[in-house]
Scaffold this motif. Structure first.
Motif, PDB file in Angstrom:
ATOM      1  N   LEU A   1      -0.551   6.529   5.214  1.00  0.00           N
ATOM      2  CA  LEU A   1      -0.336   5.446   4.264  1.00  0.00           C
ATOM      3  C   LEU A   1      -1.039   5.778   2.949  1.00  0.00           C
ATOM      4  O   LEU A   1      -2.235   6.066   2.931  1.00  0.00           O
ATOM      5  CB  LEU A   1      -0.891   4.136   4.847  1.00  0.00           C
ATOM      6  CG  LEU A   1      -0.514   2.829   4.146  1.00  0.00           C
ATOM      7  CD1 LEU A   1       0.976   2.549   4.278  1.00  0.00           C
ATOM      8  CD2 LEU A   1      -1.320   1.668   4.734  1.00  0.00           C
TER       9      LEU A   1
ATOM     10  N   ALA B   1      -2.361   4.548  -0.580  1.00  0.00           N
ATOM     11  CA  ALA B   1      -2.740   3.313  -1.266  1.00  0.00           C
ATOM     12  C   ALA B   1      -3.366   3.618  -2.626  1.00  0.00           C
ATOM     13  O   ALA B   1      -3.880   4.716  -2.838  1.00  0.00           O
ATOM     14  CB  ALA B   1      -3.740   2.532  -0.402  1.00  0.00           C
TER      15      ALA B   1
ATOM     16  N   THR C   1       3.119   3.249  -1.051  1.00  0.00           N
ATOM     17  CA  THR C   1       3.070   1.781  -1.179  1.00  0.00           C
ATOM     18  C   THR C   1       3.103   1.347  -2.641  1.00  0.00           C
ATOM     19  O   THR C   1       2.918   2.145  -3.552  1.00  0.00           O
ATOM     20  CB  THR C   1       1.799   1.214  -0.514  1.00  0.00           C
ATOM     21  OG1 THR C   1       0.649   1.730  -1.212  1.00  0.00           O
ATOM     22  CG2 THR C   1       1.722   1.592   0.946  1.00  0.00           C
TER      23      THR C   1
ATOM     24  N   ILE D   1      -0.478  -4.759   1.783  1.00  0.00           N
ATOM     25  CA  ILE D   1      -0.859  -3.440   2.314  1.00  0.00           C
ATOM     26  C   ILE D   1      -1.605  -3.572   3.648  1.00  0.00           C
ATOM     27  O   ILE D   1      -1.493  -2.706   4.514  1.00  0.00           O
ATOM     28  CB  ILE D   1      -1.664  -2.632   1.261  1.00  0.00           C
ATOM     29  CG1 ILE D   1      -1.466  -1.133   1.515  1.00  0.00           C
ATOM     30  CG2 ILE D   1      -3.117  -2.995   1.223  1.00  0.00           C
ATOM     31  CD1 ILE D   1      -1.813  -0.261   0.335  1.00  0.00           C
ATOM     32  N   LYS D   2      -2.315  -4.690   3.840  1.00  0.00           N
ATOM     33  CA  LYS D   2      -2.956  -4.966   5.146  1.00  0.00           C
ATOM     34  C   LYS D   2      -1.881  -5.124   6.220  1.00  0.00           C
ATOM     35  O   LYS D   2      -2.018  -4.619   7.337  1.00  0.00           O
ATOM     36  CB  LYS D   2      -3.789  -6.252   5.066  1.00  0.00           C
ATOM     37  CG  LYS D   2      -5.169  -6.095   4.449  1.00  0.00           C
ATOM     38  CD  LYS D   2      -5.868  -7.444   4.472  1.00  0.00           C
ATOM     39  CE  LYS D   2      -7.172  -7.420   3.690  1.00  0.00           C
ATOM     40  NZ  LYS D   2      -7.797  -8.745   3.637  1.00  0.00           N
TER      41      LYS D   2
ATOM     42  N   HIS E   1      -0.368  -1.817   7.082  1.00  0.00           N
ATOM     43  CA  HIS E   1      -1.317  -1.057   7.904  1.00  0.00           C
ATOM     44  C   HIS E   1      -1.235  -1.505   9.364  1.00  0.00           C
ATOM     45  O   HIS E   1      -1.215  -0.683  10.292  1.00  0.00           O
ATOM     46  CB  HIS E   1      -2.740  -1.221   7.366  1.00  0.00           C
ATOM     47  CG  HIS E   1      -3.727  -0.288   8.000  1.00  0.00           C
ATOM     48  ND1 HIS E   1      -4.313  -0.555   9.226  1.00  0.00           N
ATOM     49  CD2 HIS E   1      -4.213   0.919   7.599  1.00  0.00           C
ATOM     50  CE1 HIS E   1      -5.124   0.441   9.538  1.00  0.00           C
ATOM     51  NE2 HIS E   1      -5.084   1.341   8.575  1.00  0.00           N
TER      52      HIS E   1
ATOM     53  N   ASN F   1       0.080   1.258  11.867  1.00  0.00           N
ATOM     54  CA  ASN F   1      -1.086   1.851  12.545  1.00  0.00           C
ATOM     55  C   ASN F   1      -1.256   3.331  12.161  1.00  0.00           C
ATOM     56  O   ASN F   1      -1.192   4.219  13.017  1.00  0.00           O
ATOM     57  CB  ASN F   1      -0.944   1.700  14.064  1.00  0.00           C
ATOM     58  CG  ASN F   1      -2.234   2.062  14.789  1.00  0.00           C
ATOM     59  OD1 ASN F   1      -3.332   1.955  14.220  1.00  0.00           O
ATOM     60  ND2 ASN F   1      -2.112   2.515  16.019  1.00  0.00           N
ATOM     61  N   PRO F   2      -1.434   3.611  10.863  1.00  0.00           N
ATOM     62  CA  PRO F   2      -1.474   5.009  10.409  1.00  0.00           C
ATOM     63  C   PRO F   2      -2.695   5.776  10.899  1.00  0.00           C
ATOM     64  O   PRO F   2      -3.758   5.193  11.117  1.00  0.00           O
ATOM     65  CB  PRO F   2      -1.512   4.875   8.877  1.00  0.00           C
ATOM     66  CG  PRO F   2      -2.126   3.538   8.634  1.00  0.00           C
ATOM     67  CD  PRO F   2      -1.689   2.660   9.769  1.00  0.00           C
TER      68      PRO F   2
ATOM     69  N   THR G   1      -5.241   6.659   6.130  1.00  0.00           N
ATOM     70  CA  THR G   1      -5.003   5.735   5.021  1.00  0.00           C
ATOM     71  C   THR G   1      -5.728   6.326   3.829  1.00  0.00           C
ATOM     72  O   THR G   1      -6.968   6.273   3.745  1.00  0.00           O
ATOM     73  CB  THR G   1      -5.530   4.312   5.341  1.00  0.00           C
ATOM     74  OG1 THR G   1      -4.921   3.857   6.558  1.00  0.00           O
ATOM     75  CG2 THR G   1      -5.222   3.343   4.219  1.00  0.00           C
TER      76      THR G   1
ATOM     77  N   LEU H   1      -9.055  -2.276   3.434  1.00  0.00           N
ATOM     78  CA  LEU H   1      -8.443  -1.335   4.377  1.00  0.00           C
ATOM     79  C   LEU H   1      -9.471  -0.387   4.985  1.00  0.00           C
ATOM     80  O   LEU H   1     -10.456  -0.050   4.336  1.00  0.00           O
ATOM     81  CB  LEU H   1      -7.394  -0.476   3.655  1.00  0.00           C
ATOM     82  CG  LEU H   1      -6.134  -1.153   3.125  1.00  0.00           C
ATOM     83  CD1 LEU H   1      -5.428  -0.216   2.167  1.00  0.00           C
ATOM     84  CD2 LEU H   1      -5.207  -1.541   4.262  1.00  0.00           C
TER      85      LEU H   1
ATOM     86  N   THR I   1      -9.484   6.238   5.334  1.00  0.00           N
ATOM     87  CA  THR I   1      -9.923   7.445   6.058  1.00  0.00           C
ATOM     88  C   THR I   1     -10.168   8.615   5.100  1.00  0.00           C
ATOM     89  O   THR I   1     -10.751   9.614   5.490  1.00  0.00           O
ATOM     90  CB  THR I   1      -8.868   7.872   7.094  1.00  0.00           C
ATOM     91  OG1 THR I   1      -7.627   8.126   6.411  1.00  0.00           O
ATOM     92  CG2 THR I   1      -8.659   6.790   8.152  1.00  0.00           C
TER      93      THR I   1
END
Length: 457
Positions: A104, A106, A191, A205-206, A209, A213-214, A217, A240, A243
Motif C-alpha cells: 500500500l 500512502a 492511494t 486509507i485506514k 488497509h 491487509n498489506p 505500507t 497507519l 512499515t
C-alpha cells in the motif's frame, strides 16, 4: 543532493581530521557547528539534540581520547551516528506472504506516489523477478489513474483498470481478486493523496488497509519538504502501521533534513530513495552509504553499481579482443566509448557519487558544458562516413569542413576531437600485450589524477 548540509559537514570533517588532540573544548566548538548545520538543513530539533548528545558522549570517551589519530576517529563517529539516525544499513522490502503480496502506497498529493509506484514495480520485476500488478485507488484525480497506466507500461508491469465513478474499497477488492486469479506475486496499490492531511483521507486509507491487509505500507514523502515532511510523517504514522518510508526527489534536496529526521520521528525504516526522474531512478536506501554522501565521502559502491549497469560487457570484451589482436582502435570504437558514458547516467550523476575531495576542482566546472561537449563529439563522429570512421587518416581539410558543417560546429572542434581520438588510440596501442600492466603501474605511481590519460569525456 543535500548540498548545503554536505558542504558544511565536509568542511568540518576536514577540520576534525586535522585535530591532533581532542579536548572537551574543541569537541564542543565542533558540535556547535554541526548543530547549526543540521538545524539549517531543516532537521527536526529532537533529532538534532539526540544526535549531538550521542556524538558528544562517544567523542569524549576512550575511543577518541586513546586513539593515535583522534581527528579521524571523531569523523568515523559522526559518520556512524549519522547512519544510525537514518537506520542501520539496509531495510529490505518484505514479500513474505501468500501471493499476491500487497504493498500500500500512502502519502500527500505531490509527493511522487504514482511515479514511485511504477519505479517500485520496475525494481521488483528486475531485481526480485516478480510478476507485478498496479492499481490506482485515486478516484478524485482521473489524471492520476491515466498517469499510473502510462508509467506502469514503462515499468513493464501490468495495470488494473479503475474509474473515478468507483469506490476505492471496491477497486481494491476487484484488483486483489484479479491478482489472485492471474497468479501475480505483488499488487501495488496507489492511494489518493491530498494537499493537506484531513480526516476523510485518513479514514479512507485506514479502511483500505483493513480490507487489503498489506505486507508493506510505505509512506512516500518528498525529501524537499523539510520540516513539513516530518509533520505529515507523524500524522500518517498515527493513522497507519507504517512499515517503511520512500524518500522522493532526493537528487534535488538542498537541505537534507527529511532523510535525517523521518526515520527517528516515525520509527519506520527508510527503504527506498528516488534519485532521478527516470523510471529506474529508485535506489534501495542504505543508511551508511547515504551518511557517507552527506559527509562528502562519496558513495563508491553506488558508483560501481551505476557504471556496471551502464556498461555493455559484450561490447567491452569485443573491443578488448580487437585491441589484443592488433586491429586498430577506430572512430566507431571511440563513439561507442562516448555512448557508454551517456548510458551510465552522464557526468553529473557519476560525479555526485565521488568523494568531495576528488570533485572539489570539478565542482567549479560547468557540468552542463561538459555534458554538451560529449553530445558535440557524438554529433561530429555521426557526421562522418562509415569509411572515415574506419580510416580516420583519410580525414583531411575538405572532409573536415564537410564534417563540421554536418555537425554544426567549427573545423577547430573537429581537429580537437581527432587529436583526442589519437591520444586514445595511442593509449590502446600501449595496452596491447603486456602494456596495460605497465601503464597501470605507471599511473599508480603518479600523484592525484594528473597521471590519468585524457579520456573522450
Amino acid at each position: 543532493m543535500a548540498s548545503a548540509l554536505t558542504d558544511k559537514l565536509t568542511r568540518l570533517v576536514k577540520e576534525m581530521r586535522g585535530q591532533a588532540r581532542i579536548t572537551e573544548s574543541n569537541v564542543t566548538d565542533m558540535l556547535r557547528e554541526v548543530r547549526m548545520a543540521l538545524l539549517e538543513a531543516d532537521v527536526a530539533l529532537p533529532v538534532v539534540r539526540d544526535f549531538i548528545a550521542r556524538v558528544k558522549e562517544k567523542a569524549l570517551g576512550q575511543e577518541v581520547l586513546g586513539s593515535l589519530k583522534p581527528g579521524q576517529t571523531l569523523v568515523s563517529i559522526v559518520n556512524r551516528e549519522l547512519a544510525a539516525t537514518m537506520g542501520e544499513g539496509v531495510a529490505d522490502i518484505n514479500l513474505a506472504a501468500q501471493p499476491p503480496a500487497v504493498i500500500l502506497m500512502a502519502g500527500l498529493q505531490g509527493a511522487g506516489k504514482t511515479t514511485t509506484t511504477a519505479k517500485l514495480a520496475k525494481h521488483l520485476i528486475e531485481k526480485r523477478k516478480k510478476k507485478v500488478l498496479t492499481v490506482s485507488g485515486d478516484v478524485y484525480r482521473p489524471a492520476a489513474i491515466e498517469q499510473l497506466k502510462t508509467v506502469t507500461k514503462q515499468a513493464g508491469a501490468e495495470w488494473f483498470p479503475s474509474t473515478p465513478e468507483q469506490k476505492p474499497h471496491d477497486i481494491a477488492v476487484a484488483a486483489l481478486d484479479y491478482a489472485k486469479k492471474h497468479y501475480f506475486d505483488v499488487l501495488l496499490v496507489d492511494t489518493a493523496g491530498r494537499l493537506a492531511i484531513d480526516e476523510a483521507l485518513m479514514q479512507e486509507i485506514k479502511d483500505l488497509h483493513a480490507t487489503l491487509n498489506p505486507v508493506e505500507t510505505l509512506f512516500v514523502v518528498d525529501a524537499m519538504q523539510g520540516q513539513d515532511a516530518i509533520n505529515t510523517a507523524k500524522a500518517f504514522k498515527e493513522a497507519l502501521p507504517l512499515t517503511g518510508i520512500v524518500l522522493t526527489k532526493l537528487d534535488g534536496d538542498s537541505r537534507g533534513g527529511a532523510a535525517l529526521s523521518v526515520r527517528q520521528i516515525t520509527g519506520a525504516p527508510i527503504k527506498f530513495a528516488g534519485v532521478s526522474e527516470k523510471i529506474d531512478g529508485l535506489e534501495v536506501f542504505d543508511a551508511e552509504r547515504h551518511a557517507g554522501r552527506i559527509l562528502g565521502m562519496g558513495d563508491i559502491v553506488a558508483l560501481v553499481e551505476q557504471v556496471t549497469a551502464g556498461v555493455d560487457i559484450e561490447a567491452a570484451q569485443k573491443l578488448a579482443a580487437k585491441v589484443k589482436s592488433g586491429d586498430g582502435f577506430d572512430l566507431n570504437d571511440f563513439l561507442s566509448q562516448i555512448q557508454q558514458m551517456k548510458q551510465m547516467g552522464g557526468l553529473s550523476s557519476l560525479m555526485d557519487k565521488l568523494p568531495s575531495q576528488l570533485t572539489a576542482k570539478a565542482g567549479a566546472v560547468d557540468m552542463d558544458k561538459a555534458e554538451k561537449d560529449i553530445k558535440r563529439k557524438e554529433g561530429i563522429i555521426q557526421s562522418m562516413t562509415p569509411l572515415e570512421r574506419r580510416k580516420p587518416e583519410l580525414i583531411k581539410a575538405t572532409r573536415k569542413k564537410r564534417i563540421a558543417n554536418g555537425a554544426g560546429v567549427q573545423v577547430q572542434e573537429v581537429n580537437r576531437l581527432l587529436k583526442e581520438f589519437e591520444q586514445m588510440q595511442d593509449m590502446m596501442k600501449k595496452m596491447k600485450g603486456g602494456g596495460l600492466m605497465k601503464m597501470m603501474k605507471k599511473m599508480g605511481g603518479m600523484k592525484g589524477m594528473g597521471g590519468m590519460p585524457k579520456m573522450p569525456f
